[in-house]
Design a protein around this motif. Structure first.
Motif, PDB file in Angstrom:
ATOM      1  N   TRP A  53      28.583  43.214  42.477  1.00 51.06           N
ATOM      2  CA  TRP A  53      28.435  42.783  41.703  1.00 51.06           C
ATOM      3  C   TRP A  53      29.705  41.764  41.249  1.00 51.06           C
ATOM      4  CZ3 TRP A  53      24.431  41.395  38.653  1.00 51.06           C
ATOM      5  CH2 TRP A  53      24.829  40.625  37.286  1.00 51.06           C
ATOM      6  N   ASN A  54      30.403  41.831  41.913  1.00 51.64           N
ATOM      7  CA  ASN A  54      31.555  40.576  41.108  1.00 51.64           C
ATOM      8  C   ASN A  54      31.291  39.822  42.318  1.00 51.64           C
ATOM      9  OD1 ASN A  54      33.214  42.187  39.448  1.00 51.64           O
ATOM     10  ND2 ASN A  54      34.115  43.222  41.055  1.00 51.64           N
ATOM     11  N   LYS A  57      28.798  37.656  41.477  1.00 49.66           N
ATOM     12  CA  LYS A  57      29.242  36.317  40.436  1.00 49.66           C
ATOM     13  C   LYS A  57      29.418  35.084  41.018  1.00 49.66           C
ATOM     14  CE  LYS A  57      31.694  38.879  37.770  1.00 49.66           C
ATOM     15  NZ  LYS A  57      32.002  39.427  36.389  1.00 49.66           N
ATOM     16  N   PRO A  61      27.478  32.422  39.578  1.00 53.92           N
ATOM     17  CA  PRO A  61      27.901  32.623  38.119  1.00 53.92           C
ATOM     18  C   PRO A  61      27.464  32.052  37.130  1.00 53.92           C
ATOM     19  CG  PRO A  61      28.580  30.225  40.305  1.00 53.92           C
ATOM     20  CD  PRO A  61      27.690  31.216  40.443  1.00 53.92           C
ATOM     21  N   ASP A  64      26.489  34.924  34.381  1.00 60.22           N
ATOM     22  CA  ASP A  64      27.069  34.976  33.120  1.00 60.22           C
ATOM     23  C   ASP A  64      27.843  33.890  32.494  1.00 60.22           C
ATOM     24  OD1 ASP A  64      29.312  34.791  34.627  1.00 60.22           O
ATOM     25  OD2 ASP A  64      30.476  35.948  34.517  1.00 60.22           O
ATOM     26  N   ALA A  70      32.850  33.429  31.332  1.00 61.54           N
ATOM     27  CA  ALA A  70      32.923  32.847  32.009  1.00 61.54           C
ATOM     28  C   ALA A  70      33.332  31.403  32.624  1.00 61.54           C
ATOM     29  CB  ALA A  70      31.162  32.408  32.019  1.00 61.54           C
ATOM     30  N   ASN A 446      22.351  43.041  32.949  1.00 62.27           N
ATOM     31  CA  ASN A 446      22.550  41.767  33.091  1.00 62.27           C
ATOM     32  C   ASN A 446      20.572  41.562  34.533  1.00 62.27           C
ATOM     33  OD1 ASN A 446      24.061  39.003  32.997  1.00 62.27           O
ATOM     34  ND2 ASN A 446      25.293  41.670  33.650  1.00 62.27           N
TER      35      ASN A 446
END
Length: 611
Positions: A53-54, A57, A61, A64, A70, A446
């Motif tokens: 998940w990191n 992101k 981006p 979030d 964010a 999400n």
């Protein structure tokens, strides 16, 4: 519950905001370094999904974008083939790690997370493996139009304005990568069907043919900068935005328009069926699994649809008679489509009627739900550039978009069902509650699973009967038209993509069975042609939720509490239907056990006459 995503249909549904995710992507990068070895199965699994998940992101981006802290977003998606291959490599590696876990050793809560997470990764990987990014739009939504959604967010700081202008300057690179992908799709026969393309170039031309950059929708966020911002800085930012629109945005749309008209519309495939695509049977089967979360064949879904159509038609006939109409069913549909009493005269009338319905619903929610979201939603008209090909409405956590284009195709008798589905207790409420489930992993908060979310939206329409929202037989017929519309989707989607149906046959089927306007019939069928499988999620999801409620009522009897049942369904966030089954069965067992324990502790009344 879907913008500009690099991996097409699967990525379209990642976000609870439906159209506001992935407005920016960094180039594909390797996953972070491996963490220290974990001891338990739960820890090993958590390490996998937290790490992925990191990484996700970093890739997206925009996932979030509206959250506190964010990251700044200065790029649009990287969608080139090399980036796609790298993402596929990462997700395939994640799947190998997941398959090496012993699911039996996971705790109950992490087994649920596993049952949600693994299919999510499977769908992301499959979307790239089938090359769906080579057909990065459909008749309903497109990467070029969805960029307009980034103009709806206020620019509250200099940094936000600078980032926005940087994204405008990145549009040429983004479009060029999309064009390369679409050319590759054309070459191997993987394209949007030619039949649905006419008119889709209008939204590109609306930008490409601009002569005044400040008249562009992309300039709108610069018109209302914070008063606290230095005046000279405001003017500098506006000048930079004007230059970006004039020198980058408009020429990029012009190049895309030329490509679309001179190449894509000419070379796009003449077939309609998903099964006619390269490896099409496997692709359509994957789309069915992705959007329904069930392992059903196209034939089985088609049969379910035919049964539902027959059942709902009988209810429609009864409602027609209740309205006092003495003609045939076909005559009644003509009456509903043409009588001026059923249609708004102005966009404001449509918006105000929807707001009134939403407030009537609001007053009744506490009777049917124990847990209500903290967040609120607004009602906005669908942006003009996408309205001609959009559905009647769409709901996100913060906005219920209502289509005010072509008012003679927006009957008021459909509005209660539409509002229940898209706002509360439908999408806006469900998505807000999901986002507020702070104890769940980010990939669940999400995520958006169509069978659950759209099934809940359709269930919310039927719940409106108990809530007292439908006040006339016409409004109830509008509800039935919407339910019939979703049942017809099961027949039409499978008919088009697996049974050789023509576009005309699909149009006639939807036209003859519902009171949808001709404009809606056309836009909907074109949506099904170009977005295989998505239309199946609504009715199959609703059928499952209704079955679970019936089971809960039967098992619990007098102990059934409608508020507790709804809370149990919504507490899950967005889950595959088999997971929802498991969780509601557990809810039923726990409620039954609690009720029996309470009765066991209650003393029996003394016999009559006892001292």
């Amino acid at each position: 519950m879907s913008a500009g995503c690099n991996s097409g249909y699967a990525m379209r549904m990642l976000s609870a905001g439906l159209f506001l995710l992935a407005l920016a992507i960094l180039p594909a990068t390797p996953l972070p370094a491996q963490p220290a070895p974990a001891d338990t199965a739960d820890q090993r699994f958590q390490a996998i999904y937290e790490k992925e998940w990191n990484w996700r992101k970093q890739q997206f981006p925009g996932l979030d974008e509206d959250k506190d802290g964010a990251e700044r977003i200065r790029r649009l998606p990287s969608v080139d083939a090399a980036t796609q291959r790298e993402r596929l490599r990462v997700w395939d590696d994640v799947l190998r790690q997941l398959d090496a876990l012993s699911v039996a050793e996971l705790s109950a809560s992490e087994r649920i997370n596993f049952a949600i997470y693994r299919p999510q990764i499977v769908d992301l990987a499959a979307d790239i493996r089938f090359g769906a990014y080579e057909a990065p739009f459909n008749a309903d939504s497109s990467f070029w139009s969805e960029l307009g959604f980034m103009t709806r967010k206020p620019l509250r700081s200099v940094e936000a304005a600078e980032d926005y202008i940087a994204r405008l300057n990145d549009i040429p690179r983004y479009f060029d990568e999309q064009i390369v992908n679409m050319r590759a799709g054309l070459k191997r026969g993987f394209s949007v069907p030619r039949a649905v393309l006419p008119g889709r170039d209008a939204s590109i031309a609306a930008v490409a043919e601009l002569t005044d950059p400040r008249a562009s929708e992309f300039f709108n966020p610069l018109k209302d900068l914070p008063a606290s911002m230095d005046v000279e800085r405001q003017e500098s930012l506006r000048a930079n935005a004007e230059a970006a629109i004039r020198d980058q945005v408009i020429p990029a749309y012009a190049r895309l328009l030329t490509f679309f008209r001179d190449e894509y519309m000419v070379k796009a495939r003449k077939t309609l069926a998903a099964e006619a695509l390269p490896n099409g049977k496997a692709f359509y089967r994957q789309q069915i699994r992705q959007f329904t979360t069930l392992d059903l064949s196209a034939d089985a879904i088609h049969r379910i649809g035919l049964d539902e159509v027959a059942r709902i038609h009988e209810e429609m006939l009864a409602t027609m008679r209740e309205a006092g109409f003495e003609g045939s069913f076909a005559d009644f549909l003509v009456f509903l489509r043409t009588d001026p009493q059923f249609y708004p005269k102005t966009p404001e009338e449509l918006l105000m009627r929807a707001a009134w319905i939403a407030k009537r619903v609001d007053a009744r929610l506490s009777r049917f739900f124990g847990l209500l979201p903290r967040a609120r939603f607004g009602i906005e008209p669908v942006p003009a550039d996408i309205a001609p090909f959009w559905t009647a409405g769409r709901g996100g956590a913060t906005t219920y978009w209502l289509n005010t284009y072509d008012l003679p195709s927006r009957p008021l008798y459909n509005l209660p069902a539409l509002t229940l589905h898209e706002s509360a207790p439908g999408h806006s409420m469900q998505l807000s509650l999901a986002d507020e489930q702070s104890g769940q992993p980010a990939f669940r908060r999400n995520g958006y699973i169509s069978a659950y979310g759209e099934g809940w939206g359709l269930y919310a329409e039927k719940l409106g009967i108990e809530m007292g929202i439908y006040t006339t037989p016409y409004e109830n017929f509008g509800r039935l038209t919407y339910e019939m519309w979703r049942a017809c989707r099961l027949v039409i989607d499978t008919g088009l993509h697996s049974k050789g149906w023509s576009r005309d046959k699909a149009l006639a089927y939807l036209r003859d069975h519902t009171a949808l306007s001709e404009h809606e019939v056309t836009t909907e069928v074109d949506r099904y042609i170009s977005w295989p499988g998505q239309a199946l999620s609504y009715k199959l999801g609703e059928i499952r939720i209704l079955a679970l409620r019936a089971e809960a009522e039967r098992e619990l009897g007098a102990d059934f509490d409608i508020r507790a049942f709804h809370d149990a369904v919504l507490a899950q966030g967005s889950v595959p239907l088999p997971v929802l089954d498991e969780q509601i069965h557990q809810f039923i067992a726990e409620r039954k056990q609690t009720a029996e324990a309470k009765r066991a502790q209650t003393p029996s009344p003394a016999p009559v006459g006892a001292q």
